[in-house]
Motif scaffolding. Structure first.
Motif, PDB file in Angstrom:
ATOM      1  N   TYR A 120       7.163 -42.964 121.292  1.00 17.59           N
ATOM      2  CA  TYR A 120       7.208 -41.862 120.331  1.00 17.59           C
ATOM      3  C   TYR A 120       6.447 -40.666 120.891  1.00 17.59           C
ATOM      4  N   PRO A 121       6.829 -39.466 120.481  1.00 17.10           N
ATOM      5  CA  PRO A 121       5.933 -38.336 120.709  1.00 17.10           C
ATOM      6  C   PRO A 121       4.629 -38.616 119.953  1.00 17.10           C
ATOM      7  N   ALA A 122       3.502 -38.432 120.585  1.00 20.87           N
ATOM      8  CA  ALA A 122       2.236 -38.838 119.964  1.00 20.87           C
ATOM      9  C   ALA A 122       2.024 -38.176 118.614  1.00 20.87           C
ATOM     10  N   GLY A 123       2.514 -36.959 118.440  1.00 19.24           N
ATOM     11  CA  GLY A 123       2.357 -36.270 117.172  1.00 19.24           C
ATOM     12  C   GLY A 123       3.126 -36.891 116.033  1.00 19.24           C
ATOM     13  N   GLU A 124       4.058 -37.798 116.340  1.00 20.06           N
ATOM     14  CA  GLU A 124       4.855 -38.460 115.306  1.00 20.06           C
ATOM     15  C   GLU A 124       4.185 -39.709 114.745  1.00 20.06           C
ATOM     16  N   LEU A 125       3.040 -40.092 115.299  1.00 18.09           N
ATOM     17  CA  LEU A 125       2.398 -41.324 114.860  1.00 18.09           C
ATOM     18  C   LEU A 125       2.234 -41.377 113.346  1.00 18.09           C
ATOM     19  N   LYS A 126       1.686 -40.313 112.798  1.00 22.70           N
ATOM     20  CA  LYS A 126       1.358 -40.319 111.374  1.00 22.70           C
ATOM     21  C   LYS A 126       2.597 -40.244 110.487  1.00 22.70           C
ATOM     22  N   HIS A 127       3.760 -40.042 111.102  1.00 25.67           N
ATOM     23  CA  HIS A 127       5.000 -39.947 110.335  1.00 25.67           C
ATOM     24  C   HIS A 127       5.763 -41.271 110.301  1.00 25.67           C
ATOM     25  N   GLY A 128       5.066 -42.349 110.522  1.00 22.22           N
ATOM     26  CA  GLY A 128       5.710 -43.655 110.402  1.00 22.22           C
ATOM     27  C   GLY A 128       5.182 -44.732 111.328  1.00 22.22           C
ATOM     28  N   PRO A 129       5.223 -44.521 112.652  1.00 20.91           N
ATOM     29  CA  PRO A 129       4.827 -45.596 113.572  1.00 20.91           C
ATOM     30  C   PRO A 129       3.398 -46.098 113.392  1.00 20.91           C
ATOM     31  N   LEU A 130       2.500 -45.270 112.839  1.00 19.72           N
ATOM     32  CA  LEU A 130       1.118 -45.689 112.662  1.00 19.72           C
ATOM     33  C   LEU A 130       1.018 -46.925 111.758  1.00 19.72           C
ATOM     34  N   ALA A 131       2.026 -47.132 110.924  1.00 20.91           N
ATOM     35  CA  ALA A 131       2.036 -48.312 110.045  1.00 20.91           C
ATOM     36  C   ALA A 131       2.078 -49.612 110.841  1.00 20.91           C
ATOM     37  N   LEU A 132       2.526 -49.557 112.076  1.00 21.83           N
ATOM     38  CA  LEU A 132       2.645 -50.759 112.909  1.00 21.83           C
ATOM     39  C   LEU A 132       1.352 -51.099 113.647  1.00 21.83           C
ATOM     40  N   VAL A 133       0.422 -50.167 113.681  1.00 25.02           N
ATOM     41  CA  VAL A 133      -0.752 -50.322 114.540  1.00 25.02           C
ATOM     42  C   VAL A 133      -1.788 -51.222 113.881  1.00 25.02           C
ATOM     43  N   ASP A 134      -2.150 -52.288 114.602  1.00 21.17           N
ATOM     44  CA  ASP A 134      -3.283 -53.141 114.231  1.00 21.17           C
ATOM     45  C   ASP A 134      -3.844 -53.732 115.513  1.00 21.17           C
ATOM     46  N   GLU A 135      -4.749 -54.680 115.386  1.00 21.49           N
ATOM     47  CA  GLU A 135      -5.426 -55.215 116.577  1.00 21.49           C
ATOM     48  C   GLU A 135      -4.489 -55.969 117.512  1.00 21.49           C
ATOM     49  N   SER A 136      -3.301 -56.335 117.045  1.00 20.33           N
ATOM     50  CA  SER A 136      -2.362 -57.067 117.894  1.00 20.33           C
ATOM     51  C   SER A 136      -1.353 -56.158 118.583  1.00 20.33           C
ATOM     52  N   MET A 137      -1.444 -54.841 118.338  1.00 19.09           N
ATOM     53  CA  MET A 137      -0.458 -53.899 118.875  1.00 19.09           C
ATOM     54  C   MET A 137      -1.072 -53.070 120.000  1.00 19.09           C
ATOM     55  N   PRO A 138      -0.739 -53.368 121.273  1.00 18.40           N
ATOM     56  CA  PRO A 138      -1.210 -52.493 122.352  1.00 18.40           C
ATOM     57  C   PRO A 138      -0.488 -51.155 122.297  1.00 18.40           C
ATOM     58  N   VAL A 139      -1.232 -50.091 122.510  1.00 17.59           N
ATOM     59  CA  VAL A 139      -0.682 -48.741 122.508  1.00 17.59           C
ATOM     60  C   VAL A 139      -0.952 -48.120 123.876  1.00 17.59           C
ATOM     61  N   VAL A 140       0.124 -47.791 124.584  1.00 13.68           N
ATOM     62  CA  VAL A 140       0.026 -47.225 125.927  1.00 13.68           C
ATOM     63  C   VAL A 140       0.217 -45.718 125.809  1.00 13.68           C
ATOM     64  N   ALA A 141      -0.729 -44.959 126.343  1.00 13.52           N
ATOM     65  CA  ALA A 141      -0.665 -43.505 126.247  1.00 13.52           C
ATOM     66  C   ALA A 141      -0.660 -42.873 127.629  1.00 13.52           C
ATOM     67  N   VAL A 142       0.212 -41.883 127.797  1.00 12.63           N
ATOM     68  CA  VAL A 142       0.260 -41.084 129.019  1.00 12.63           C
ATOM     69  C   VAL A 142      -0.518 -39.804 128.732  1.00 12.63           C
ATOM     70  N   ALA A 143      -1.599 -39.580 129.485  1.00 15.67           N
ATOM     71  CA  ALA A 143      -2.527 -38.490 129.178  1.00 15.67           C
ATOM     72  C   ALA A 143      -2.703 -37.566 130.385  1.00 15.67           C
ATOM     73  N   PRO A 144      -1.764 -36.657 130.606  1.00 11.63           N
ATOM     74  CA  PRO A 144      -1.924 -35.684 131.686  1.00 11.63           C
ATOM     75  C   PRO A 144      -2.892 -34.580 131.259  1.00 11.63           C
ATOM     76  N   SER A 145      -3.331 -33.802 132.231  1.00  7.39           N
ATOM     77  CA  SER A 145      -4.108 -32.613 131.882  1.00  7.39           C
ATOM     78  C   SER A 145      -3.158 -31.558 131.328  1.00  7.39           C
ATOM     79  N   GLY A 146      -3.711 -30.568 130.662  1.00  5.29           N
ATOM     80  CA  GLY A 146      -2.863 -29.502 130.153  1.00  5.29           C
ATOM     81  C   GLY A 146      -3.175 -29.155 128.720  1.00  5.29           C
ATOM     82  N   PRO A 147      -2.458 -28.199 128.147  1.00  7.17           N
ATOM     83  CA  PRO A 147      -2.768 -27.685 126.811  1.00  7.17           C
ATOM     84  C   PRO A 147      -2.579 -28.694 125.690  1.00  7.17           C
TER      85      PRO A 147
END
Length: 609
Positions: free
Chosen positions: A497-524
């Motif tokens: 997901y686009p990270a900004g979309e988390l709060k629009h639904g996918p965040l409901a899936l997040v708990d201690e059993s859900m690994p979340v992989v993030a790509v974090a480049p430099s930039g604005p």
């Protein structure tokens, strides 16, 4: 999907057929089989599963003979089984077939009404029955095949033998690849040149609706109306070494590590310090690109993700509007084509059915031109596009695409820079982007050095059943590609997901059993991403962050791991960040014990709709 090999030779052909099937097994591995003319009898061996299962049966009872056909299957009509495995025999003929016959149900009903009892669920058996019926009229095998293919709707590549015509194989193609291999005192058919590199480098690529007849000493090619035609002979550049695993455990691992060389080859003689060289997209390419006012990019799967990256690049640097669409959707909707729009089709094989059909539809819709970004020079996509840019990835055997993706990104970066140069980009900025792109092979090489750390990290994914991938901006497609790789080969359900979309639904899936992989480049967008990651931490999710060395990210409570990646620059960062995500998927799959190179239910080249 599926692989065909056929041969007519003075020696026993079964070992050649089996070797060819092994080279094509990445195209399908639900079942395999071969049929050889032994005297006046067609002898066949088939097995559910991989080529080795069929080979074991053959070795237990070898079949002599100099005329034969063979097939490795990816199931469409009918479940994987011995009964549905090719070759199919009806009466005096045996046949192997790639593709889908769309009117097979009607044809099957007609044939059944005449008393034929089908022994399989496949559409292929319909073709065999029709050819056998035609042979009862006293015509030759080639004439029977030509008559039958006129009745077929859909896509096919076929190879047929008849017990009445030993020393002869007849083939035909429409919408699926088929080629001729020219030997000395022997000739071959195959669906891919890789099946023939052990026996001949001399290849003829058949065109749409061609019918071919091969014997030991001759090759005759006919148009669908029966007239003889000539097709060019090509010298294949493939080598046996290119399709061997060498020191690597799997083809996928080998192909991940081939990426610096593949990217360098894709850049070679196309760019220098002063910019992209003229006409790298073909003769007249620059004249077309100079008039382009927008782009439609069409692709499937991994190639679609490459197209999404290109949208960000082209809109940012060339200031041209870009739409990107899945090929199977594009071809079935009423697309609006603004004036001077370039159609870009991306495909590793150049035979992807939906992408090829989309290109053909685009040619009727009034685009300024069509461009193919592809890895196979003689593919249908390349032959039919106005302009082309080859990705030079070399053979890719692993079903999960790796070096095809990064070389597609490289080619699309060249397109971006050429369009930017033609549309007035600042000269200093242009030079800096070119220098950055030329650094990409080195940056990928540096990213590959992360393998030991990622292999260690992979163990923490093994017991998981789900994962989320996050990215922002141009790195959202990178997250999509990372999730696709993980699900393809480890069978862990993964979504991006686009990270900004988390709060629009996918965040409901997040708990201690859900690994979340993030790509974090430099930039604005980095600070925005950090806020999104805090949302994950607050819900107890475990974060695995791949962060640019310039990003200033620190490990904090709730971070499962922080892997630092030297992206080499903002422009090339999407290609570089792809590497650790490929390595993560690979090592998770290895630890989970899945079939890395041939994941279940998938095939390499999707030549059916």
């Amino acid at each position: 999907m599926c692989g065909i090999v056929a041969a007519v030779a003075q020696r026993d052909v079964a070992p050649l057929l089996i070797a060819g099937l092994k080279a094509l097994e990445y195209r399908g591995y639900d079942s395999a089989g071969l049929a050889v003319l032994d005297g006046g009898v067609i002898r066949r061996v088939r097995a559910k599963g991989k080529v080795r299962e069929m080979e074991a049966l053959y070795l237990a009872d070898p079949i002599p003979g100099g005329t034969g056909i063979a097939h490795t299957r990816w199931a469409t009509h009918g479940v994987p089984s011995e009964a549905n495995a090719h070759p199919h025999i009806v009466g005096r003929v045996a046949i192997v077939h790639n593709g889908i016959i769309e009117n097979y149900a009607r044809l099957r009903a007609e044939i059944s009404s005449r008393g034929h009892v089908f022994t399989s669920e496949t559409d292929t058996e319909v073709i065999a029955a029709l050819i056998d019926a035609r042979l009862h009229d006293g015509i030759s095998l080639r004439e029977a095949v030509q008559a039958v293919v006129r009745e077929l709707e859909g896509a096919y590549a076929i190879a047929v033998i008849s017990r009445d015509e030993p020393g002869r194989v007849v083939g035909a193609r429409r919408g699926a690849p088929l080629l001729v291999g020219l030997g000395i005192g022997e000739n071959f058919l195959a669906s891919d040149a890789q099946a023939l590199i052990q026996v001949t480098p001399r290849i003829i690529y058949l065109e749409e609706d061609d019918v071919v007849e091969i014997t030991r000493e001759s090759v005759h090619i006919f148009a669908i109306d029966g007239t003889l035609v000539q097709r060019a002979v090509h010298e294949s550049e493939l080598s046996a070494d290119a399709v061997e695993r060498g020191q690597y455990r799997h083809y996928m691992q080998k192909e991940i590590f081939e990426q610096p060389r593949a990217v360098a080859d894709t850049l070679e003689a196309r760019i220098h310090a002063h910019g992209v060289l003229p006409n790298v997209f073909g003769v007249g390419g620059d004249e077309v690109l100079a008039t382009v006012r927008g782009l439609h990019i069409v692709a499937c799967g991994t190639s679609y993700h490459a197209g999404l990256v290109a949208k960000y690049w082209i809109e940012s640097h060339a200031r041209l509007p870009v739409s990107v669409e899945v090929a199977s959707e594009y071809r079935y909707r009423d697309v609006v084509v603004p004036p001077d729009t370039l159609f870009v089709a991306i495909s590793q094989s150049g035979e992807t059915a939906d992408t090829l059909a989309a290109l053909r539809e685009a040619r009727r819709r009034g685009y300024r031109g069509t461009l193919a970004v592809c890895n196979v020079p003689e593919s249908s996509l390349v032959r039919e596009a106005d302009l082309k840019l080859m990705t030079r990835a070399g053979p890719e055997i692993g079903v999960a695409s790796t070096k095809a993706f990064t070389t597609q990104l490289t080619a699309l970066a060249l397109l971006t820079l050429r369009l930017a140069g033609l549309n007035g980009i600042d000269a200093d900025r242009y030079a800096a982007l070119c220098a950055e792109l030329m650094h990409l092979p080195r940056a990928i090489d540096d990213a590959l050095a992360l393998e030991p750390a990622i292999a260690e990290l992979a163990a923490r994914f093994v017991p998981r059943q789900h994962a989320l991938f996050l990215g922002r901006g141009v790195h959202y497609p990178v997250a999509l590609e990372g999730a696709l790789k993980l699900k393809e080969i480890s069978y862990i359900h993964a979504e991006a997901y686009p990270a900004g979309e988390l709060k629009h639904g996918p965040l409901a899936l997040v708990d201690e059993s859900m690994p979340v992989v993030a790509v974090a480049p430099s930039g604005p967008l980095l600070e925005k991403l950090k806020s999104n990651l805090q949302e994950v931490r607050a819900r107890g999710g475990e974060l695995f962050v791949f962060a640019d060395t310039r990003a200033g990210m620190d490990e904090t409570p709730g971070t499962g791991a922080l892997i630092r990646v030297d992206a080499g620059g903002d422009f090339i960062a999407p290609a570089v960040f792809t590497i650790p995500l490929q390595l993560l998927a690979y090592h998770v799959a290895v630890l989970r014990g899945t079939d890395v190179d041939q994941p279940r239910n998938l095939a390499k080249s999707v030549t059916v709709e």
